[in-house]
Design an enzyme around this catalytic site. Structure first.
Site, PDB file in Angstrom:
ATOM      1  N   ALA A 170       0.802  -0.910   0.216  1.00 51.98           N
ATOM      2  CA  ALA A 170      -0.050  -0.121   0.013  1.00 51.98           C
ATOM      3  C   ALA A 170       0.892   1.046  -0.356  1.00 51.98           C
ATOM      4  CB  ALA A 170      -0.373   0.181   1.384  1.00 51.98           C
ATOM      5  N   ALA A 193       4.282   3.945   2.797  1.00 53.50           N
ATOM      6  CA  ALA A 193       4.472   2.997   2.728  1.00 53.50           C
ATOM      7  C   ALA A 193       3.185   1.765   3.874  1.00 53.50           C
ATOM      8  CB  ALA A 193       4.882   2.656   1.461  1.00 53.50           C
ATOM      9  N   LYS A 194       2.861   0.790   3.307  1.00 51.10           N
ATOM     10  CA  LYS A 194       3.641  -0.426   4.485  1.00 51.10           C
ATOM     11  C   LYS A 194       3.162  -1.842   3.233  1.00 51.10           C
ATOM     12  CE  LYS A 194       4.534  -1.536   8.314  1.00 51.10           C
ATOM     13  NZ  LYS A 194       5.556  -0.417   9.250  1.00 51.10           N
ATOM     14  N   GLY A 195       4.065  -3.262   3.520  1.00 52.95           N
ATOM     15  CA  GLY A 195       3.231  -3.462   2.380  1.00 52.95           C
ATOM     16  C   GLY A 195       3.377  -5.554   3.427  1.00 52.95           C
ATOM     17  N   ASP A 247      10.107  -5.079   8.952  1.00 54.62           N
ATOM     18  CA  ASP A 247       9.197  -4.955   9.839  1.00 54.62           C
ATOM     19  C   ASP A 247       8.989  -6.163  10.422  1.00 54.62           C
ATOM     20  OD1 ASP A 247       6.918  -2.826   9.887  1.00 54.62           O
ATOM     21  OD2 ASP A 247       6.318  -4.330  10.759  1.00 54.62           O
TER      22      ASP A 247
END
Ligand code: NAD
Length: 431
Positions: free
Chosen positions: A76, A121-123, A162
């Site tokens: 995202a 962002a993050k995924g 992460d």
């Protein structure tokens, strides 16, 4: 005050929180709350409630027994008005698209609070990393890198470790990207091992920033560090590094914990000698006779409480039990919306995650600078520049806190959001 999704104002949220909000709900409410403080164009706020893009990919994984399983991955990208997207990549069974969007939004504000030229962002991949062999994890990561190739890159979107991912994962991701590009591109990810373009001090940086912000907050509230007692929940990368630095600077760390419980000594614990989660998992409680529960740790009568384990630990149900004067958020999202309201009413200062643990993304930015300039910084330089950036960000947030008579959290969001909104105003929305 921001409103809760279903139940009116912040204060009216049911203390029992039967339906905790998703990360996206929380992120949108925090955005609305900060936007109400600033006289923002409603079109800009509307735009910021939505991500720019969410990429959903299917990632085929050949298991060690030769069978193929098809896993789902997401990336995202919330906003890049200030620079390339930046944010972690997690391997976890509960990764969802909505969670990635909410966490990407948090990254936008975190980068902006730190005044970094980066967006949010993050995924991640929906998978339990404990079910993967090392070879499977490598194959999965290389294929994920291939699937995301068109949307990541040192000038587009720069992932980082992460939950469930680590420097080795970043090394595989970087190698797969570099092989496809035909050139070594270390700046495509951060959090790499220093041998291949990672930064010294990256691993310790979130804990270091928590310690720096704790020191600044103690100074603000006239607590002499030499007379300050601290309880730290979670003795992992963030908690142990923060506890050890604060101990070095004179504070007394009276309680620390791991997933099995907490140890407490009102005279202070030898935190330099107790192995952290990375050094030896759950060593905190291994040989202890008298354990407190993690909930009891949260309720200790200390000056400073640092939740640095997981999210949603201070809730509407236990916020009234908190006896610390200061809560410094080491973990991401340890305080729920309902708890925030209760603590605010009780005059407990909560210094938010997007400021306190932002040392991680700040040193990731330093890593990216080192990669694109092909020039390594010494550990001393990294720590000096981190100190400067953290104190500057603290002062920016403190000014808004004093000027607006809001919570520390809202003050931090105001700082971040105003930077993003000003950039949007100059660049235009191009609807
Ligand atoms: P870690 O895995 O190194 O350590 C986590 C610690 O918390 C361990 O001591 C573990 O035993 C304990 N723990 C786990 N579950 C628990 C529970 N239910 N109750 C109490 N303790 C529990 O993790 P970390 O990297 O230190 O991250 C901690 C938090 O900080 C997370 O919220 C993470 O998202 C956030 N964070 C981490 C970084 C980073 O770069 N490491 C950066 C910013 C924020």
């Amino acid at each position: 005050m921001a409103s809760n999704a279903n139940s009116g104002t912040h204060e009216e949220v049911d203390a029992a929180e039967p339906n905790p909000e998703s990360a996206l709900d929380t992120a949108r409410h925090q955005l609305e709350r900060a936007a109400a403080e600033l006289d923002l164009d409603s079109n800009t706020v509307e735009r910021l409630k939505h991500p720019t893009r969410v990429q959903r990919v299917s990632v085929p994984l050949e298991r060690d027994d030769g069978t193929v399983e098809v896993l789902t991955g997401y990336r995202a990208q919330h906003n890049s008005v200030l620079g390339p997207y930046k944010g972690g990549m997690r391997y976890h069974p509960e990764v969802t698209e909505e969670e990635c969007i909410g966490l990407a939004m948090w990254m936008t504000w975190k980068c902006a609070v730190m005044d970094l030229p980066l967006g949010g962002a993050k995924g991640g991949i929906v998978v339990n990393p404990k079910d993967l062999s090392i070879a499977e994890k490598e194959r999965l990561t290389r294929r994920f890198s291939k699937e995301l190739r068109d949307i990541v890159g040192p000038n587009r979107d720069i992932p980082a470790p992460d939950m469930g991912t680590d420097p080795q994962t970043m090394a595989w991701f970087m190698d797969a990207y570099s092989v496809q590009e035909g050139e070594t591109t270390p700046g495509v990810v951060t959090g790499k091992p220093p041998e291949i373009g990672g930064s010294y001090g990256r691993e310790e940086a979130p804990g270091r920033s928590v310690a720096i912000i704790t020191r600044e907050a103690c100074d603000y509230y006239d607590f002499d560090l030499d007379d300050t007692t601290v309880a730290v929940q979670g003795f992992g990368s963030v908690g142990a590094n923060a506890a050890r630095l604060l101990d070095e600077w004179g504070a007394t760390i009276v309680a620390i914990s791991d997933v099995n419980g907490a140890v407490y000594d009102p005279d202070g614990l030898p935190v330099q000698e107790i192995p952290s989660h990375d050094e030896e998992p759950e060593a905190v409680t291994r040989d202890a006779d008298d354990l407190l529960t993690n909930d009891e740790l949260l309720a200790l009568d200390v000056d400073v409480l640092i939740p640095a384990a997981i999210g949603n630990v201070i809730t509407g149900a236990n916020a009234s039990d908190i006896r610390a004067d200061l809560v410094i958020e080491g973990a991401n999202g340890p305080t729920t919306f309902a708890a925030d309201a209760i603590l605010e009413r009780r005059d407990v200062a909560v210094i938010p995650d997007i400021l306190a643990n932002a040392g991680g993304v700040t040193v990731s930015y330093f890593e990216w600078l080192q990669d694109i300039n092909r020039r390594k910084w010494s550990l001393e330089r990294v720590n000096e520049e981190l100190e400067t950036e953290m104190v500057r960000a603290w002062n920016d947030v403190r000014e808004e806190y004093e000027r607006r008579d809001v919570s520390w959290r809202t003050a931090a969001y105001v700082v971040g959001l105003s930077r993003v909104a000003e950039a949007i105003e100059y660049r235009g929305l191009w609807p």
